[in-house]
Write a protein that holds these residues in place. Structure first.
Motif, PDB file in Angstrom:
ATOM      1  N   GLY A  20      12.511   2.615  14.502  1.00 18.74           N
ATOM      2  CA  GLY A  20      11.799   1.638  13.689  1.00 18.74           C
ATOM      3  C   GLY A  20      10.292   1.764  13.794  1.00 18.74           C
ATOM      4  N   PRO A  21       9.746   1.821  15.022  1.00 13.58           N
ATOM      5  CA  PRO A  21       8.291   1.954  15.157  1.00 13.58           C
ATOM      6  C   PRO A  21       7.705   3.193  14.504  1.00 13.58           C
ATOM      7  N   TYR A  22       8.487   4.274  14.411  1.00 13.12           N
ATOM      8  CA  TYR A  22       7.957   5.453  13.726  1.00 13.12           C
ATOM      9  C   TYR A  22       7.828   5.193  12.231  1.00 13.12           C
ATOM     10  N   ALA A  23       8.787   4.464  11.666  1.00 14.10           N
ATOM     11  CA  ALA A  23       8.692   4.108  10.244  1.00 14.10           C
ATOM     12  C   ALA A  23       7.456   3.257   9.980  1.00 14.10           C
ATOM     13  N   THR A  24       7.238   2.240  10.804  1.00 15.60           N
ATOM     14  CA  THR A  24       6.087   1.355  10.577  1.00 15.60           C
ATOM     15  C   THR A  24       4.775   2.058  10.922  1.00 15.60           C
ATOM     16  N   ALA A  28       1.660   2.194   8.453  1.00 16.16           N
ATOM     17  CA  ALA A  28       0.319   1.823   8.906  1.00 16.16           C
ATOM     18  C   ALA A  28      -0.677   2.930   8.610  1.00 16.16           C
ATOM     19  N   GLY A  29      -0.267   4.179   8.845  1.00 18.16           N
ATOM     20  CA  GLY A  29      -1.154   5.302   8.574  1.00 18.16           C
ATOM     21  C   GLY A  29      -1.472   5.463   7.105  1.00 18.16           C
ATOM     22  N   LEU A  30      -0.573   4.971   6.252  1.00 16.22           N
ATOM     23  CA  LEU A  30      -0.802   5.011   4.805  1.00 16.22           C
ATOM     24  C   LEU A  30      -1.595   3.813   4.307  1.00 16.22           C
ATOM     25  N   VAL A 102       3.636 -14.096   3.046  1.00 13.85           N
ATOM     26  CA  VAL A 102       2.435 -13.309   2.744  1.00 13.85           C
ATOM     27  C   VAL A 102       2.677 -11.803   2.880  1.00 13.85           C
ATOM     28  N   SER A 103       3.936 -11.391   2.997  1.00 16.34           N
ATOM     29  CA  SER A 103       4.237  -9.983   3.241  1.00 16.34           C
ATOM     30  C   SER A 103       5.010  -9.357   2.097  1.00 16.34           C
ATOM     31  N   ASP A 104       4.942  -8.041   2.049  1.00 12.38           N
ATOM     32  CA  ASP A 104       5.670  -7.265   1.046  1.00 12.38           C
ATOM     33  C   ASP A 104       6.943  -6.659   1.618  1.00 12.38           C
ATOM     34  N   ILE A 105       6.938  -6.402   2.916  1.00  7.44           N
ATOM     35  CA  ILE A 105       8.007  -5.645   3.562  1.00  7.44           C
ATOM     36  C   ILE A 105       8.318  -6.263   4.921  1.00  7.44           C
ATOM     37  N   MET A 106       9.589  -6.279   5.294  1.00  8.65           N
ATOM     38  CA  MET A 106       9.989  -6.627   6.658  1.00  8.65           C
ATOM     39  C   MET A 106      10.968  -5.553   7.126  1.00  8.65           C
ATOM     40  N   ILE A 107      10.707  -4.963   8.284  1.00 11.48           N
ATOM     41  CA  ILE A 107      11.527  -3.864   8.790  1.00 11.48           C
ATOM     42  C   ILE A 107      12.073  -4.206  10.171  1.00 11.48           C
ATOM     43  N   ASP A 108      13.366  -3.948  10.372  1.00 15.17           N
ATOM     44  CA  ASP A 108      13.972  -4.121  11.694  1.00 15.17           C
ATOM     45  C   ASP A 108      14.807  -2.893  12.036  1.00 15.17           C
ATOM     46  N   ASN A 109      15.069  -2.715  13.312  1.00 15.67           N
ATOM     47  CA  ASN A 109      16.020  -1.684  13.728  1.00 15.67           C
ATOM     48  C   ASN A 109      16.981  -2.235  14.782  1.00 15.67           C
ATOM     49  N   TYR A 110      17.412  -3.477  14.541  1.00 20.83           N
ATOM     50  CA  TYR A 110      18.439  -4.086  15.375  1.00 20.83           C
ATOM     51  C   TYR A 110      19.806  -3.474  15.055  1.00 20.83           C
ATOM     52  N   VAL A 184      14.584  11.248  11.972  1.00 17.23           N
ATOM     53  CA  VAL A 184      14.972  11.485  10.581  1.00 17.23           C
ATOM     54  C   VAL A 184      15.206  10.165   9.848  1.00 17.23           C
ATOM     55  N   ALA A 185      15.908   9.230  10.479  1.00 20.07           N
ATOM     56  CA  ALA A 185      16.216   7.956   9.819  1.00 20.07           C
ATOM     57  C   ALA A 185      14.966   7.211   9.343  1.00 20.07           C
ATOM     58  N   PRO A 186      13.905   7.119  10.148  1.00 19.85           N
ATOM     59  CA  PRO A 186      12.718   6.421   9.646  1.00 19.85           C
ATOM     60  C   PRO A 186      12.052   7.091   8.459  1.00 19.85           C
ATOM     61  N   LEU A 187      12.183   8.404   8.350  1.00 18.94           N
ATOM     62  CA  LEU A 187      11.629   9.064   7.166  1.00 18.94           C
ATOM     63  C   LEU A 187      12.337   8.577   5.905  1.00 18.94           C
ATOM     64  N   TYR A 188      13.678   8.519   5.961  1.00 15.42           N
ATOM     65  CA  TYR A 188      14.420   7.998   4.819  1.00 15.42           C
ATOM     66  C   TYR A 188      14.130   6.520   4.613  1.00 15.42           C
ATOM     67  N   ALA A 189      13.923   5.784   5.694  1.00 16.94           N
ATOM     68  CA  ALA A 189      13.625   4.355   5.574  1.00 16.94           C
ATOM     69  C   ALA A 189      12.306   4.134   4.831  1.00 16.94           C
ATOM     70  N   VAL A 190      11.313   4.947   5.141  1.00 12.97           N
ATOM     71  CA  VAL A 190      10.032   4.823   4.446  1.00 12.97           C
ATOM     72  C   VAL A 190      10.188   5.172   2.970  1.00 12.97           C
ATOM     73  N   ILE A 191      10.927   6.234   2.683  1.00 11.66           N
ATOM     74  CA  ILE A 191      11.164   6.602   1.280  1.00 11.66           C
ATOM     75  C   ILE A 191      11.860   5.462   0.543  1.00 11.66           C
ATOM     76  N   GLY A 192      12.937   4.923   1.133  1.00 10.72           N
ATOM     77  CA  GLY A 192      13.676   3.837   0.496  1.00 10.72           C
ATOM     78  C   GLY A 192      12.846   2.582   0.344  1.00 10.72           C
ATOM     79  N   THR A 193      12.055   2.277   1.358  1.00 14.19           N
ATOM     80  CA  THR A 193      11.209   1.081   1.311  1.00 14.19           C
ATOM     81  C   THR A 193      10.193   1.168   0.185  1.00 14.19           C
TER      82      THR A 193
END
Length: 412
Positions: A20-24, A28-30, A102-110, A184-193
């Motif tokens: 999860g933190p890699y996705a966020t 953040a870098g973007l 006030v947010s556009d996105i909420m991400i979890d990896n529970y 790999v999963a966070p890369l797809y998560a960012v694409i999907g998000t």
């Protein structure tokens, strides 16, 4: 920040550890504003307690000072703001609902089902903000998985089949040193998000994005038809070479290893010329691609014998002059200090928020370059709860007295 592609977007980061933190981190870098929500009762993100640590005494295996920070957090926490919130406390949803508004996105990896049990899943969030995109990264997806349903990178590597794609026949499974399941999963998560955010911009309606670590990695394994290869008599595990693409593989030189990729006729002829064996280009065993595949073992033995006593620099010079794709096999420490990747900020130095570059450490950058935008990770990782006053007070309007009371109650 205004010139970054996701400037103006706000992300609620409910993630921990790596996937999860890699996705966020990428978001953040973007340019997105990433508000990292951490549990005050457990010391926050689990990676805060991963050795080694960096502080006033430099790099250590144990925490010695109050401001020592794990290298994991130094890397994964950059460009994020940290607030503390005990999501199991009855009053936590009031603060989280303010962030949702006030947010556009909420991400979890529970693990699957945790968000629903906490009462903070997409149905709840969309009732507050219909446009919000809620992304979940889990081991097996929303439906859960075998046993406990909990997943670690090694478990995902084992189940995906990837461990049986490396190594030689009959050898034990090979765990990839890089945690590919977690990455790999966070890369797809960012694409999907981002796809869901574009859809929300067009329709005003957000949605839930569900990415599984197992599915993401197995999807990559499926890019190569390994079972079909076996049916045709091509071994799935081939060690240091790939016979079906011969000449292709890694070979030892006198002072190191090199990788060679020569599947085409032109590349093969270049290899033979580099070896001083132009005659092999006319040899029926090696004159065509199919012939080279059929005689891959002999061909790879010829390459290995030619290279074994030669210096690496001499080998690479010969192969390069004859147009053959080849490169030195580097150590990770050398690779991340390549001037090219540093100049492009695909890898960047890591800094401690108080002590700066107290050690010669490097971490992932944003490996995407834009012609008219900026991207990068240029702010140090935050301390646990460092932005409570700024976010809860400045953004959501809570008074100092209210925040003090919430802290005393164990909410934040």
């Amino acid at each position: 920040m205004a010139d970054r592609p996701l400037a103006g977007r706000t992300v609620i980061d409910l993630t921990t550890a790596l996937s999860g933190p890699y996705a966020t981190l990428l978001l953040a870098g973007l340019g997105a504003r990433v508000i990292k929500v951490e549990n005050p009762l457990t010391g926050g993100d689990t990676s805060r307690n991963n050795a080694p640590y960096l502080g006033a005494d430099g790099l250590t295996l144990g925490r010695h000072g109050d401001d020592d920070m794990s290298v994991s957090m130094l890397l994964r926490g950059r460009n994020k703001e940290s607030v503390t919130l005990n999501l199991k406390h009855p009053k936590a949803r009031d603060l989280l609902s303010g962030l949702v508004r006030v947010s556009d996105i909420m991400i979890d990896n529970y693990s699957a089902g945790v968000m629903a049990r906490l009462g903070i899943g997409h149905d709840w969030a969309s009732s507050i903000n219909p446009r919000i995109v809620c992304t979940s990264i889990s081991g097996f997806g929303a439906q859960g998985g075998p046993g406990s349903g909990k997943a670690m990178d090694t478990i995902i590597q084992a189940l995906s089949g990837v461990m049986m794609t490396a190594g030689a026949p009959g050898e034990p499974p090979v765990r990839f040193g890089l945690p590919v399941g977690d990455l790999v999963a966070p890369l797809y998560a960012v694409i999907g998000t981002l796809a869901a955010v574009l859809r929300a911009d067009a329709t005003g309606q957000g949605q839930h994005v569900d990415v599984s670590m197992l599915g993401a990695l197995t999807s990559l394994v499926a890019c190569e038809p390994f079972d079909a290869y076996e049916k045709l008599g091509l071994p799935m595990r081939t060690g240091t070479t790939v016979p079906r693409l011969a000449p292709f593989g890694t070979f030892p030189a006198a002072d190191g290893w090199f990788a060679l990729c020569g599947p085409t006729d032109a590349f093969a002829r270049g290899l033979f010329a580099a070896m001083g064996r132009d005659d092999l280009a006319a040899d029926p065993r090696y004159a065509s691609r199919d012939a080279r595949v059929a005689n891959a073992g002999e061909l790879h033995s010829l390459v290995a014998s030619w290279a074994a006593d030669r210096p690496l620099a001499e080998i690479l010079d010969a192969l390069t002059r004859h147009g053959v794709p080849a490169a030195e096999v580097r150590e990770p420490g050398d690779a991340v200090r390549d001037p090219l990747v540093l100049e492009r900020e695909e890898v960047v130095p890591l800094e401690h928020p108080r002590h700066g570059r107290a050690a010669d450490l490097y971490g992932t950058g944003v490996p995407i370059r834009f012609s008219a935008s900026e991207a990068g990770l240029d702010r140090s990782a935050p301390a646990l709860g460092e932005h409570n006053a700024e976010i809860y007070g400045g953004l959501l309007g809570y008074s100092d007295d209210e925040l003090k009371a919430l802290a005393e109650e164990g909410v934040i």
